[in-house]
Write an enzyme that holds these catalytic residues in place. Sequence first.
Site, short mmCIF file in Angstrom:
data_model
loop_
_atom_site.label_atom_id
_atom_site.label_comp_id
_atom_site.label_asym_id
_atom_site.label_seq_id
_atom_site.Cartn_x
_atom_site.Cartn_y
_atom_site.Cartn_z
N ARG A 31 7.83 36.63 3.47
CA ARG A 31 8.59 36.28 2.22
C ARG A 31 8.89 37.20 1.28
O ARG A 31 9.15 36.81 0.09
CB ARG A 31 8.03 34.84 1.81
CG ARG A 31 7.74 33.69 2.64
CD ARG A 31 7.43 32.41 1.90
NE ARG A 31 7.62 31.34 2.55
CZ ARG A 31 6.49 30.81 3.30
NH1 ARG A 31 5.13 31.37 3.07
NH2 ARG A 31 6.68 29.99 4.04
N GLU A 59 27.78 37.32 -5.94
CA GLU A 59 29.22 37.26 -5.51
C GLU A 59 29.86 36.14 -5.62
O GLU A 59 30.49 35.57 -4.55
CB GLU A 59 29.35 38.07 -4.05
CG GLU A 59 30.72 38.58 -3.76
CD GLU A 59 30.68 39.08 -2.23
OE1 GLU A 59 31.78 39.22 -1.80
OE2 GLU A 59 29.47 39.46 -1.86
N ARG A 75 32.45 39.86 -8.37
CA ARG A 75 31.95 40.96 -7.46
C ARG A 75 32.89 40.89 -6.26
O ARG A 75 32.74 42.04 -5.39
CB ARG A 75 30.54 40.56 -7.04
CG ARG A 75 29.79 41.65 -6.31
CD ARG A 75 28.24 41.51 -6.09
NE ARG A 75 27.82 42.78 -5.29
CZ ARG A 75 26.39 42.83 -5.19
NH1 ARG A 75 25.70 41.92 -5.67
NH2 ARG A 75 26.01 43.78 -4.29
N ASN A 100 35.26 44.04 -2.69
CA ASN A 100 35.98 43.78 -1.27
C ASN A 100 37.27 44.24 -0.87
O ASN A 100 37.89 44.07 0.01
CB ASN A 100 35.86 42.39 -0.84
CG ASN A 100 34.23 41.82 -0.43
OD1 ASN A 100 33.47 42.55 -0.19
ND2 ASN A 100 34.26 40.61 -1.08
N HIS A 132 32.75 52.83 9.36
CA HIS A 132 32.99 51.60 8.33
C HIS A 132 34.04 52.25 7.25
O HIS A 132 35.07 51.68 6.96
CB HIS A 132 31.66 51.24 7.66
CG HIS A 132 31.96 50.47 6.54
ND1 HIS A 132 32.44 49.06 6.69
CD2 HIS A 132 31.88 50.64 5.29
CE1 HIS A 132 32.41 48.56 5.60
NE2 HIS A 132 32.15 49.34 4.41
#
Length: 362
Positions: free
Chosen positions: A123, A237, A241, A245, A264
């Site tokens: 966690r 986002e 934000r 993209n 990429h």
Amino acid sequence: MLQEIEVKLPQKNYPIYIENGLFTQIGTLVRKHWAKVQQVALISDSNVTPLYAEKVRIQLANAGFQVYLYTVTAGEAAKSLGVASLLYDELLGDGFTRGAGVIALGGGVVGDLAGFVASTFMRGLAFIQIPTSLLAQVDSSVGGKTAVDLPAGKNLVGTFYQPDAVLIDPATLTTLSQRYLVEGYAEVVKMAAIASTNFWQLIEQVQSVPAIIEHAEALIKASVTFKAKIVMADEKESGLRQILNFGHTFGHAIEAGANGALAHGEAVSIGMVSLTQCFEHAGLTPAGLTAKLRHQLTAVGLPLTSDLIGQADFYNRIAKDKKNHNGRVNMIYLKAIGQPAIYPLALTDLPDFVSQHLLEEK
């Protein structure tokens, strides 16, 4: 001189350190943030480990840490649930507890993978990023996104998990291949395009590949400062934000369709140009802005087009992307340099939009 950019979020603050030669300070900086941590998982890949892992391990050991090095095979394939599971087994076998820390040493793939492991093992373990590629230094190491890929697409399983610090040494860029230096620069162009005319004027000084190295520290600082501001305004986002993209909706689909033939940043370069051309043709982006982008990207040899755009698989991949919201995709376009905007478009309308504004022009 050590530069420090502070990321201040509701649940956590952390610094991003930038300096040529910072690698000589790693032990001191990590200990500054991890006073109680003893066990450290240093996660790297088969490209970076031979270059930097031993230097970092010695620094950490001298600072009193017990260091375990885990090396994954370089490449996007390492960002998988299978590799993450193998790392969980390694950590368990080496007796890692919740008081341990994870350090990502490498590019964007290592950062995403190590961050995902740190955020999910027991966690959540302490986490620090040491990005060694330009792509990771200007973008993926900042903002807390972690992820692994699924066969259906990139980054479909992940978390928002902010690091305790990001340590950036631009000197590592001298060991990058030209191709991967240039692919990282595509993200710098993206940042400049959506950030400001001042940032764009900075990248206009880059008219060759060697100029990327020459201006690296300034490019990294400008990119990180801008991204930190966006992350502080919208950590998860949910709104602003999304402008980060720009070029990525098309870029991710192109990258996946290329089956490893495109890096990429190369796919993002194509995505930015094709998307901007669409919106310029539609009259929403000013005339001449696509040419500006093309010039800046061509100067360092980045690709601008792909035959994958418009194929059925291209639209299918966009439909499966995590940015698909109830059958709509938010397209990020430019009203001007430094003025990004969001254009919501139904996925069913996307093929006609691309065909009318991009493909018919070819």
